[in-house]
Design a protein around this motif. Sequence first.
Motif, PDB file in Angstrom:
ATOM      1  N   LYS A 195       0.839  -1.006   0.102  1.00  0.00           N
ATOM      2  CA  LYS A 195       0.073   0.128  -0.128  1.00  0.00           C
ATOM      3  C   LYS A 195       0.817   1.154   0.040  1.00  0.00           C
ATOM      4  CE  LYS A 195      -2.653  -0.759   3.636  1.00  0.00           C
ATOM      5  NZ  LYS A 195      -3.712  -0.822   4.644  1.00  0.00           N
ATOM      6  N   ASN A 196       1.805   1.354   0.622  1.00  0.00           N
ATOM      7  CA  ASN A 196       2.599   2.456   0.714  1.00  0.00           C
ATOM      8  C   ASN A 196       3.411   2.801  -0.393  1.00  0.00           C
ATOM      9  OD1 ASN A 196       1.811   2.822   3.714  1.00  0.00           O
ATOM     10  ND2 ASN A 196       3.613   1.745   4.554  1.00  0.00           N
ATOM     11  N   GLN A 197       4.122   1.849  -1.100  1.00  0.00           N
ATOM     12  CA  GLN A 197       4.575   2.202  -2.402  1.00  0.00           C
ATOM     13  C   GLN A 197       3.558   2.636  -3.381  1.00  0.00           C
ATOM     14  OE1 GLN A 197       8.379   1.214  -3.488  1.00  0.00           O
ATOM     15  NE2 GLN A 197       7.285   2.955  -4.575  1.00  0.00           N
ATOM     16  N   LEU A 198       2.434   1.909  -3.428  1.00  0.00           N
ATOM     17  CA  LEU A 198       1.469   2.732  -4.242  1.00  0.00           C
ATOM     18  C   LEU A 198       0.947   3.812  -4.089  1.00  0.00           C
ATOM     19  CD1 LEU A 198      -1.120  -0.493  -4.739  1.00  0.00           C
ATOM     20  CD2 LEU A 198       0.377   0.486  -6.258  1.00  0.00           C
ATOM     21  N   LYS A 199       1.090   4.422  -2.671  1.00  0.00           N
ATOM     22  CA  LYS A 199       0.833   5.707  -2.348  1.00  0.00           C
ATOM     23  C   LYS A 199       1.778   6.694  -2.716  1.00  0.00           C
ATOM     24  CE  LYS A 199      -2.207   4.179   1.307  1.00  0.00           C
ATOM     25  NZ  LYS A 199      -2.535   4.082   3.092  1.00  0.00           N
ATOM     26  N   GLU A 200       3.124   6.037  -2.779  1.00  0.00           N
ATOM     27  CA  GLU A 200       4.109   6.905  -3.309  1.00  0.00           C
ATOM     28  C   GLU A 200       4.071   7.464  -4.783  1.00  0.00           C
ATOM     29  OE1 GLU A 200       8.200   5.980  -2.698  1.00  0.00           O
ATOM     30  OE2 GLU A 200       7.777   5.335  -0.295  1.00  0.00           O
ATOM     31  N   TYR A 201       3.328   6.163  -5.629  1.00  0.00           N
ATOM     32  CA  TYR A 201       3.176   6.497  -7.247  1.00  0.00           C
ATOM     33  C   TYR A 201       1.795   7.537  -7.244  1.00  0.00           C
ATOM     34  CZ  TYR A 201       6.388   2.626  -7.607  1.00  0.00           C
ATOM     35  OH  TYR A 201       7.143   1.677  -7.794  1.00  0.00           O
ATOM     36  N   PHE A 202       0.733   7.354  -6.306  1.00  0.00           N
ATOM     37  CA  PHE A 202      -0.519   7.792  -6.263  1.00  0.00           C
ATOM     38  C   PHE A 202      -0.881   8.412  -5.154  1.00  0.00           C
ATOM     39  CE2 PHE A 202      -0.308   4.214  -9.421  1.00  0.00           C
ATOM     40  CZ  PHE A 202      -0.719   4.830 -10.572  1.00  0.00           C
ATOM     41  N   PRO A 203      -0.086   9.470  -4.560  1.00  0.00           N
ATOM     42  CA  PRO A 203      -0.321  10.017  -3.330  1.00  0.00           C
ATOM     43  C   PRO A 203      -1.932  10.764  -3.152  1.00  0.00           C
ATOM     44  CG  PRO A 203       1.111  11.437  -4.753  1.00  0.00           C
ATOM     45  CD  PRO A 203       1.046  10.075  -5.289  1.00  0.00           C
ATOM     46  N   GLU A 204      -2.503  10.996  -4.304  1.00  0.00           N
ATOM     47  CA  GLU A 204      -3.893  11.537  -4.096  1.00  0.00           C
ATOM     48  C   GLU A 204      -4.853  10.585  -4.060  1.00  0.00           C
ATOM     49  OE1 GLU A 204      -3.056  10.728  -8.229  1.00  0.00           O
ATOM     50  OE2 GLU A 204      -1.944  11.531  -6.723  1.00  0.00           O
ATOM     51  N   GLU A 205      -4.301   9.280  -4.262  1.00  0.00           N
ATOM     52  CA  GLU A 205      -5.308   7.968  -4.282  1.00  0.00           C
ATOM     53  C   GLU A 205      -5.136   7.288  -2.954  1.00  0.00           C
ATOM     54  OE1 GLU A 205      -7.561   7.455  -6.677  1.00  0.00           O
ATOM     55  OE2 GLU A 205      -7.043   9.321  -7.584  1.00  0.00           O
ATOM     56  N   ALA A 206      -4.553   7.890  -2.000  1.00  0.00           N
ATOM     57  CA  ALA A 206      -4.311   6.892  -0.534  1.00  0.00           C
ATOM     58  C   ALA A 206      -5.568   6.444  -0.072  1.00  0.00           C
ATOM     59  CB  ALA A 206      -3.648   7.733   0.254  1.00  0.00           C
ATOM     60  N   GLN A 207      -6.614   7.033  -0.226  1.00  0.00           N
ATOM     61  CA  GLN A 207      -8.102   6.237   0.307  1.00  0.00           C
ATOM     62  C   GLN A 207      -8.427   5.291  -0.668  1.00  0.00           C
ATOM     63  OE1 GLN A 207     -11.056   9.415   1.022  1.00  0.00           O
ATOM     64  NE2 GLN A 207     -12.617   8.007   1.424  1.00  0.00           N
ATOM     65  N   ALA A 208      -8.368   5.532  -1.950  1.00  0.00           N
ATOM     66  CA  ALA A 208      -8.901   4.418  -2.742  1.00  0.00           C
ATOM     67  C   ALA A 208      -8.053   3.124  -2.562  1.00  0.00           C
ATOM     68  CB  ALA A 208      -8.783   5.101  -4.166  1.00  0.00           C
ATOM     69  N   ILE A 209      -6.628   3.385  -2.294  1.00  0.00           N
ATOM     70  CA  ILE A 209      -5.728   2.256  -2.237  1.00  0.00           C
ATOM     71  C   ILE A 209      -6.148   1.574  -1.090  1.00  0.00           C
ATOM     72  CG2 ILE A 209      -3.168   1.615  -1.888  1.00  0.00           C
ATOM     73  CD1 ILE A 209      -2.606   4.094  -3.782  1.00  0.00           C
ATOM     74  N   ASP A 210      -6.272   2.138   0.016  1.00  0.00           N
ATOM     75  CA  ASP A 210      -6.867   1.451   1.360  1.00  0.00           C
ATOM     76  C   ASP A 210      -8.067   0.785   1.158  1.00  0.00           C
ATOM     77  OD1 ASP A 210      -4.732   2.134   2.914  1.00  0.00           O
ATOM     78  OD2 ASP A 210      -5.733   4.105   3.586  1.00  0.00           O
ATOM     79  N   ALA A 211      -9.327   1.484   0.458  1.00  0.00           N
ATOM     80  CA  ALA A 211     -10.088   0.871   0.132  1.00  0.00           C
ATOM     81  C   ALA A 211     -10.246  -0.774  -0.626  1.00  0.00           C
ATOM     82  CB  ALA A 211     -11.422   1.656  -0.303  1.00  0.00           C
ATOM     83  N   TYR A 212      -9.170  -0.410  -1.929  1.00  0.00           N
ATOM     84  CA  TYR A 212      -8.997  -1.535  -2.593  1.00  0.00           C
ATOM     85  C   TYR A 212      -8.688  -2.771  -1.886  1.00  0.00           C
ATOM     86  CZ  TYR A 212      -6.510  -4.629  -6.154  1.00  0.00           C
ATOM     87  OH  TYR A 212      -5.717  -5.478  -6.513  1.00  0.00           O
ATOM     88  N   VAL A 213      -7.494  -2.546  -1.037  1.00  0.00           N
ATOM     89  CA  VAL A 213      -6.965  -3.632  -0.300  1.00  0.00           C
ATOM     90  C   VAL A 213      -7.990  -4.128   0.734  1.00  0.00           C
ATOM     91  CG1 VAL A 213      -5.119  -4.281   1.433  1.00  0.00           C
ATOM     92  CG2 VAL A 213      -4.533  -2.899  -0.385  1.00  0.00           C
ATOM     93  N   ASP A 214      -8.778  -3.377   1.165  1.00  0.00           N
ATOM     94  CA  ASP A 214      -9.800  -3.840   2.211  1.00  0.00           C
ATOM     95  C   ASP A 214     -10.853  -4.644   1.540  1.00  0.00           C
ATOM     96  OD1 ASP A 214      -8.579  -2.512   4.422  1.00  0.00           O
ATOM     97  OD2 ASP A 214     -10.051  -0.760   4.461  1.00  0.00           O
ATOM     98  N   LEU A 215     -11.152  -4.339   0.447  1.00  0.00           N
ATOM     99  CA  LEU A 215     -12.118  -5.006  -0.474  1.00  0.00           C
ATOM    100  C   LEU A 215     -11.597  -6.359  -0.580  1.00  0.00           C
ATOM    101  CD1 LEU A 215     -14.860  -5.001  -1.618  1.00  0.00           C
ATOM    102  CD2 LEU A 215     -13.836  -3.852  -3.451  1.00  0.00           C
ATOM    103  N   VAL A 216     -10.318  -6.498  -1.097  1.00  0.00           N
ATOM    104  CA  VAL A 216      -9.682  -7.687  -1.657  1.00  0.00           C
ATOM    105  C   VAL A 216      -9.800  -8.758  -0.248  1.00  0.00           C
ATOM    106  CG1 VAL A 216      -7.383  -8.774  -2.021  1.00  0.00           C
ATOM    107  CG2 VAL A 216      -8.233  -6.801  -3.414  1.00  0.00           C
ATOM    108  N   PHE A 217      -9.301  -8.202   0.946  1.00  0.00           N
ATOM    109  CA  PHE A 217      -9.614  -9.169   1.863  1.00  0.00           C
ATOM    110  C   PHE A 217     -11.041  -9.495   2.183  1.00  0.00           C
ATOM    111  CE2 PHE A 217      -5.257  -7.609   3.169  1.00  0.00           C
ATOM    112  CZ  PHE A 217      -4.636  -8.862   3.289  1.00  0.00           C
ATOM    113  N   GLN A 218     -11.925  -8.627   2.029  1.00  0.00           N
ATOM    114  CA  GLN A 218     -13.300  -8.997   2.178  1.00  0.00           C
ATOM    115  C   GLN A 218     -13.908 -10.107   1.314  1.00  0.00           C
ATOM    116  OE1 GLN A 218     -16.086  -5.498   2.056  1.00  0.00           O
ATOM    117  NE2 GLN A 218     -17.649  -6.670   1.271  1.00  0.00           N
ATOM    118  N   VAL A 219     -13.387  -9.939   0.141  1.00  0.00           N
ATOM    119  CA  VAL A 219     -13.797 -10.808  -0.945  1.00  0.00           C
ATOM    120  C   VAL A 219     -13.211 -12.442  -0.632  1.00  0.00           C
ATOM    121  CG1 VAL A 219     -13.483 -11.489  -3.453  1.00  0.00           C
ATOM    122  CG2 VAL A 219     -14.352  -9.482  -2.749  1.00  0.00           C
ATOM    123  N   SER A 220     -11.855 -12.129  -0.255  1.00  0.00           N
ATOM    124  CA  SER A 220     -11.127 -13.304   0.245  1.00  0.00           C
ATOM    125  C   SER A 220     -11.817 -14.269   1.227  1.00  0.00           C
ATOM    126  CB  SER A 220      -9.875 -13.195   0.590  1.00  0.00           C
ATOM    127  OG  SER A 220      -9.001 -14.204   1.053  1.00  0.00           O
TER     128      SER A 220
END
Length: 528
Positions: free
Chosen positions: A121-146
């Motif tokens: 997550k942190n590496q993605l946020k370095e690439y896309f700092p304005e998308e931090a909330q979306a990145i967190d939401a994405y990872v949370d959703l991946v775990f929810q689906v799993s």
Amino acid sequence: MVQSYKQKHEISNHYDAILIGSGMGCLAAGACLSKEGKKVLLLERHYTAGGYTHVFKRRGYEWDVGIHYIGEVNRENGVLKKLFDHITDGELKWADMGDVYDRIVIGDKTYDFKKGVENYKNQLKEYFPEEAQAIDAYVDLVFQVSKASRKYFAEKAVPKGVQTLMGKSMRKPYLKYATRSTLSVLNELTDNKELIKVLTGQYGDYGLPPAQSSFVMHASISKHYFHGGCFPVGGSSRIVETVDPIIEKAGGTILTNAEVKQVKINDGKAVGVEMNDGSVITSDCVISGTGFINTYTKLIPEDLINKYQVNDQLQKVNPSAAHACLYIGLTGSPEELKLPKANYWIYPDDLDHDACVERYSNDLDAPFPVVYISFPSAKDPTRNERYPGKSTIDIITVMPYDIFQQWEETRWKKRGDEYETLKEKFSQRLLNELFRLEPQLKGKIDHYELSSPITTKHFMNYERGELYGIDHNPERYENRFLQPRTPIKNFFLTGQDIVTAGVAGALFAGFLTASAITGKNQVEKAMM
């Protein structure tokens, strides 16, 4: 040890189970049944056992055909690690690929996928700092689906009575996302097209771009590698080598050069198999790991296909994407050649994934929609001692079956100059992709050969040269017939078609099939 059907071997008159194929699903199911005291026979039509886990050797090199990296086996209490340990008695070892497992290359930009959820997550946020909330939401959703997937897949193996009473509620949470495309779900999280292209940069691991793939398939792959990638120590062949003793210990056997003509069915019950040479081997049950389409179009008598309306089911599934793989042998050790352990996923920068696929489908001279590069000799710590001063690389891309179809009736290695010229054209294009990212490799290549979709058909028996069985589109997951049990008594399915794509999916399928047969939760036994 694995034996050849063509040579002298001991075959019993009767087995507790016969398994058609020796891929990961059959190996796992066979090992689980063997641990229950069952005597099993695995029949492999190819001269090498292992399905997509097998290796081949040529000119002093060894290439791994289907295994390029596996996730979740570098954690002692991880489910996948426990499953592999169970079927190999812990003899299969894994080498970690390091902090970066995948590099997503889009044009001139490179995005690293780092091992560990927070690092990812942190590496993605370095690439896309304005998308931090979306990145967190994405990872949370991946775990929810799993989490939701556990009951969905468990339902496939529970007794029929439980399926009737609880099946719908077990499937519902997973189907909420399974029936939606990857792109539709991600579009709700972000409108950043570049981020979506990066997040879906592993779509080659399941064969469908974001607008066509089910989100749960995408989520499964994404989570699978959150803790990094690993490679079998000693190469992919170690899988068969470590499973075989488990099967032998219970009196079972793995046979190669052993092609099954059809499943023998009496009074609606599977009772064994008929071999290509006309001999019959009987068993209490039969398991097919050859894929849903192959099973019903090649192994089951036509009158039963009509009786059980299987043709209706066959109309609801499609073969997954065909592919080409360039196998490369190089002079020099991985260290001398400065080979990375991380994989490359290479994409054009001018269009989204789906548009790139469509452009390529219409014009094969257009840029490849995806190129995957793996460096197996750098991942396996034993490769240098087994093959000193030599290295290998695999490069894979999408390849329509139709352009090679005219040669499907020709013999392997004797398909003619026109065929070889076409392969050479694609080989040079793939080499250019390699040299663009690793220019130090120019002049170091000792040997290369391209495997076309009809090569895959020849060796893997997939009709359209497909890599991942049937497509993992949203419609797939509502098909109730994709489970271990079939309408034919004592006849079962296993492999990636009843779970999800790849070695991990096929491994889990083997456990589900063994659970359905024994009435015991084999995954639970492995986790003890």
